[in-house]
Design a protein around this motif. Structure first.
Motif, mmCIF file in Angstrom:
data_model
loop_
_atom_site.group_PDB
_atom_site.id
_atom_site.type_symbol
_atom_site.label_atom_id
_atom_site.label_comp_id
_atom_site.label_asym_id
_atom_site.label_seq_id
_atom_site.Cartn_x
_atom_site.Cartn_y
_atom_site.Cartn_z
ATOM 1 N N VAL A 122 14.045 -16.443 25.328
ATOM 2 C CA VAL A 122 15.627 -17.507 24.990
ATOM 3 C C VAL A 122 15.040 -18.752 25.980
ATOM 4 N N ILE A 123 14.874 -19.857 25.142
ATOM 5 C CA ILE A 123 14.703 -21.394 25.628
ATOM 6 C C ILE A 123 16.053 -22.551 25.189
ATOM 7 N N ILE A 147 2.569 -8.598 26.200
ATOM 8 C CA ILE A 147 3.693 -8.765 26.005
ATOM 9 C C ILE A 147 3.513 -9.919 25.235
ATOM 10 N N TRP A 148 2.765 -10.568 24.970
ATOM 11 C CA TRP A 148 2.958 -12.442 24.029
ATOM 12 C C TRP A 148 2.577 -11.891 22.580
ATOM 13 N N VAL A 153 10.011 -17.148 20.524
ATOM 14 C CA VAL A 153 10.605 -17.886 21.380
ATOM 15 C C VAL A 153 12.178 -17.978 20.815
ATOM 16 N N VAL A 154 12.898 -17.700 21.043
ATOM 17 C CA VAL A 154 14.618 -18.137 20.824
ATOM 18 C C VAL A 154 15.111 -19.087 21.073
ATOM 19 N N PHE A 155 14.884 -20.587 20.588
ATOM 20 C CA PHE A 155 15.990 -21.151 20.709
ATOM 21 C C PHE A 155 17.193 -21.649 20.730
ATOM 22 N N TYR A 188 9.399 -18.363 15.906
ATOM 23 C CA TYR A 188 10.295 -18.812 16.777
ATOM 24 C C TYR A 188 11.560 -18.847 16.304
ATOM 25 N N PHE A 189 12.572 -18.321 16.807
ATOM 26 C CA PHE A 189 13.786 -18.895 15.848
ATOM 27 C C PHE A 189 14.834 -19.365 16.348
#
Length: 273
Positions: A122-123, A147-148, A153-155, A188-189
């Motif tokens: 979460v960013i 893990i990557w 990435v959740v904005f 990303y989402f």
């Protein structure tokens, strides 16, 4: 002799590429659909991490009024799927994260056996600096390089962008944010955490997770986390050391430690509605 005339094709006989693409996408969704999804939330303190977990669950299960020191696991059903969400302690942005917090972050991956399908990093939308990138790399690496392959990435807080697209924001923030996105194959989402209950975005997020599982061939296995090599005790042979390391994988809290005493917190029943 009568000659055969070539068959004439009409517009109805020519397949519509757009329609064919929609059918293929629908078939892929059906093929990839899982009856259970296991998710782990990662991020620093106050980026909307726990709030994102509440959005996925459709109710307030993760407390927002204080920073968590231990992992918390909650379960619910989302669009016919059993969904498990593990919220991990947030790391500090301007100071070293205590070792106990780091252990809990690693332990979070073992709380949804046999392993998480995806990690949601979460960013919050805003200024993203080289320090932010370094802190992400430092903490995500606790779970190993693999893990990557299972990270999205959740904005959050994207409403501050107003008329700026997320793609433009990513370009504007430069190489540090680009580095993070490249590490997770630009998955990303953007989530709106102001909506609870029947959230219109959750179906698409679940499909993204299922796509990762299909592309990466399964879930993240916490037992594959590589531990740093430890010196052998003079009275211990390599085989015994290997067994000991296997028991310690996942950085579980030691007996009688503060983490062990707090362990029941992870299995609290969901809050009553």
């Amino acid at each position: 002799m009568e000659t055969k005339r070539p068959l004439q094709t009409t517009a109805d006989d020519v397949p519509d590429p757009e329609e064919e693409e929609k059918k293929a996408a629908a078939a892929a969704r059906v093929a990839n659909r899982l009856s259970e999804l296991r998710l782990v939330l990662l991020g620093w303190r106050w980026p909307g991490k726990s709030l994102t977990g509440n959005t996925i669950l459709g109710r307030e299960e993760f407390r927002l009024e204080r920073a968590a020191e231990f992992c918390v696991k909650r379960q619910t059903e989302v669009e016919g799927r059993q969904v498990t969400v593990v919220d991990t302690p947030g790391w500090f942005s301007a100071q070293d994260t205590p070792p106990s917090y780091q252990q809990e972050i690693v332990r979070g991956a073992s709380l949804c056996p046999p392993g998480p399908h995806a990690f949601l990093l979460v960013i919050p939308v805003g200024m993203f600096s080289e320090v932010d990138r370094a802190r992400i790399e430092e903490h995500v690496s606790l779970l190993g390089e693999r893990i990557w392959r299972h990270t999205i990435v959740v904005f959050t807080w994207a409403e501050v962008l107003r008329n700026i697209s997320i793609e433009r924001y990513i370009r504007r923030e430069g190489k540090d944010l680009q580095w993070v996105l490249e590490k997770c194959k630009r998955r990303y989402f953007v989530i709106n955490n102001c909506v609870f209950g029947q959230h219109p975005q959750l179906g698409r997020l679940m499909e993204r997770v299922e796509k990762i599982v299909a592309e990466e061939g399964g879930f993240y296995n916490p037992e594959e986390v590589e531990e740093k090599k430890k010196p052998l005790d003079e009275n211990q042979n390599p085989a015994e050391n290997k067994v000991k390391e296997g028991r310690e994988l996942g950085a579980r809290p030691k007996q009688n430690s503060a983490l062990a005493l707090a362990k029941p917190m992870e299995v609290d029943p969901p809050l009553s509605e």
